[in-house]
Design a protein around this motif. Structure first.
Motif, PDB file in Angstrom:
ATOM      1  N   VAL A 240       0.863  -1.176   0.000  1.00  0.00           N
ATOM      2  CA  VAL A 240       0.000   0.000   0.000  1.00  0.00           C
ATOM      3  C   VAL A 240       0.904   1.231   0.000  1.00  0.00           C
TER       4      VAL A 240
ATOM      5  N   TYR B 215       0.966   4.928   0.804  1.00  0.00           N
ATOM      6  CA  TYR B 215       0.165   5.885   1.563  1.00  0.00           C
ATOM      7  C   TYR B 215       0.657   7.312   1.316  1.00  0.00           C
TER       8      TYR B 215
ATOM      9  N   GLN C 235      -2.881   0.527  11.544  1.00  0.00           N
ATOM     10  CA  GLN C 235      -3.155   0.128  10.166  1.00  0.00           C
ATOM     11  C   GLN C 235      -1.946  -0.568   9.547  1.00  0.00           C
TER      12      GLN C 235
ATOM     13  N   LEU D 181      -2.052  -4.503   8.217  1.00  0.00           N
ATOM     14  CA  LEU D 181      -1.673  -4.935   6.872  1.00  0.00           C
ATOM     15  C   LEU D 181      -0.470  -5.875   6.909  1.00  0.00           C
TER      16      LEU D 181
ATOM     17  N   ALA E  99      -1.742  -0.943  -4.057  1.00  0.00           N
ATOM     18  CA  ALA E  99      -2.910  -0.101  -3.805  1.00  0.00           C
ATOM     19  C   ALA E  99      -2.407   1.259  -3.348  1.00  0.00           C
TER      20      ALA E  99
ATOM     21  N   TYR F 241      -3.405   4.875  -1.252  1.00  0.00           N
ATOM     22  CA  TYR F 241      -4.287   5.226  -0.143  1.00  0.00           C
ATOM     23  C   TYR F 241      -3.846   6.573   0.395  1.00  0.00           C
TER      24      TYR F 241
ATOM     25  N   ALA G 223      -6.006  -0.893  -6.700  1.00  0.00           N
ATOM     26  CA  ALA G 223      -7.123  -0.383  -5.910  1.00  0.00           C
ATOM     27  C   ALA G 223      -6.753   0.971  -5.329  1.00  0.00           C
TER      28      ALA G 223
ATOM     29  N   ALA H 202      -7.906   3.790  -2.177  1.00  0.00           N
ATOM     30  CA  ALA H 202      -8.686   4.103  -0.980  1.00  0.00           C
ATOM     31  C   ALA H 202      -8.373   5.533  -0.561  1.00  0.00           C
TER      32      ALA H 202
ATOM     33  N   LEU I 214      -9.619  -1.132   5.323  1.00  0.00           N
ATOM     34  CA  LEU I 214      -8.436  -1.993   5.349  1.00  0.00           C
ATOM     35  C   LEU I 214      -8.713  -3.331   4.678  1.00  0.00           C
TER      36      LEU I 214
ATOM     37  N   LEU J  60      -8.538  -3.026   0.982  1.00  0.00           N
ATOM     38  CA  LEU J  60      -7.166  -3.064   0.493  1.00  0.00           C
ATOM     39  C   LEU J  60      -6.630  -4.492   0.462  1.00  0.00           C
TER      40      LEU J  60
ATOM     41  N   ASN K 286      -8.088  -6.651  -2.360  1.00  0.00           N
ATOM     42  CA  ASN K 286      -7.642  -6.300  -3.707  1.00  0.00           C
ATOM     43  C   ASN K 286      -6.159  -6.538  -3.946  1.00  0.00           C
ATOM     44  N   LEU K 287      -5.418  -6.862  -2.877  1.00  0.00           N
ATOM     45  CA  LEU K 287      -3.990  -7.097  -3.030  1.00  0.00           C
ATOM     46  C   LEU K 287      -3.596  -8.564  -2.906  1.00  0.00           C
TER      47      LEU K 287
END
Length: 313
Positions: A69, A71, A89, A93, A149, A151, A181, A183, A304, A307, A310-311
């Motif tokens: 992800v 961020y 978070q 993950l 993803a 975010y 994805a 977010a 979360l 995410l 989708n990963l």
């Protein structure tokens, strides 16, 4: 009929089990929010020549490349820092085998310093540069650029939407990394002042600073719309979303039915999400819109899990 009853009962018990699991996970997440922070696996990696172009990598303790992800912090495109993350978070993950990368990027003042117009281009150029750097250095960073993803929060959510939705624009290097994805939390979803005012209402003042105007003078932003309109097609998430866009999750802390909204309600209005989701769905894009997130931590957990789903292949 007996079979149908059994099937209904199975679904009912499954629903109860899911609700219980979600409640337990949410409680753990809330507890984690008060716990200690996390430490980057690698920090202050330069993805460009500017001092602002730095990234940190958080990795689960596993071997081999992991999904990630990316961020993007908020701060109105003025400030903010990659170190300000939600440790819970990151741990959530990591426990599911997913890495977390957070970046710094040039702000609007640095865009003015560099002669970039509109100033919004500087942070957007940098988030793309960071993603492409990760893709080119996949072996060193042990990240899988085919499972990414993006975010972000507030202005960082705008940046994340732009990054995920701009992959078809000229200049995007799809050979390095591709977004699966998107977010965003409390994100602005448009940079067209007419569209923004139509969606959010007359209380909105925020936005013109993306084009070098006074942040609180929205009437000037509206008056100069024709001058800025040529940029909307390539800069505004609402213009970029399409039927083949990655799936999108929009979470807002406020409720659209707020009875006594303050200034920050308009900056982070869920009406940004409502307007965007309606437009995106009309174009055939997949959008999940959730509001009133401040009152229910399970909604953050939904983000979360979006995410993760989708990963993970």
């Amino acid at each position: 009929m007996a079979l149908e009853k059994g099937m209904v009962a199975t679904r009912w018990f499954a629903g109860i089990a899911f609700a219980i699991g979600l409640a337990i996970a949410s409680a753990a997440l809330v507890t984690d929010l008060e716990a200690s922070d996390v430490t980057p696996w690698k920090s202050d990696i330069a993805y460009g020549n500017d001092p602002a172009q730095m990234l940190d990598v958080y990795r689960p303790d596993v071997s081999g490349p992991v999904p990630m992800v990316l961020y993007i912090h908020g701060g109105g495109w003025w400030n903010g820092d990659k170190q300000y993350i939600d440790a819970a978070q990151v741990r959530y993950l990591a426990d599911r085998g997913i890495g977390f990368v957070t970046i710094n990027y040039r702000n609007l003042s640095e865009a003015k310093r560099d002669g970039i117009f509109p100033p919004l281009l500087a942070p957007l150029q940098d988030v793309r540069r960071a993603l492409e750097y990760i893709g080119r250095n996949r072996d060193e960073l042990q990240l899988d650029p085919d499972r990414v993803a993006v975010y972000g929060s507030s202005s960082g959510g705008f940046n994340a939407l732009w990054l995920g939705l701009s992959q078809a624009l000229p200049g995007a290097d799809l050979t390095t990394a591709r977004v699966r994805a998107i977010a965003a939390v409390d994100a602005q979803t448009s940079i067209d002042p007419e569209q923004m005012r139509r969606w959010v209402g007359p209380g909105l003042a925020y936005g013109g600073h993306a084009f070098g105007l006074n942040e609180q003078n929205f009437e000037e932003f509206l008056a100069k719309r024709a001058e800025f309109e040529p940029y909307f097609a390539q800069l505004s998430p609402a213009s970029l979303v399409a039927h083949d866009s990655p799936p999108i999750f929009l979470l807002y802390g406020y409720s659209a039915s707020e009875t006594n909204p303050g200034d920050m309600f308009y900056v982070h209005s869920p009406n940004f999400g409502i307007g965007f989701a309606k437009l995106a769905q009309e174009k055939g894009a997949e959008v999940t819109f959730v509001q009133d997130g401040k009152s229910d931590p399970r909604k953050k957990l939904q983000l979360l899990e979006f995410l993760v789903q989708n990963l993970k292949d």
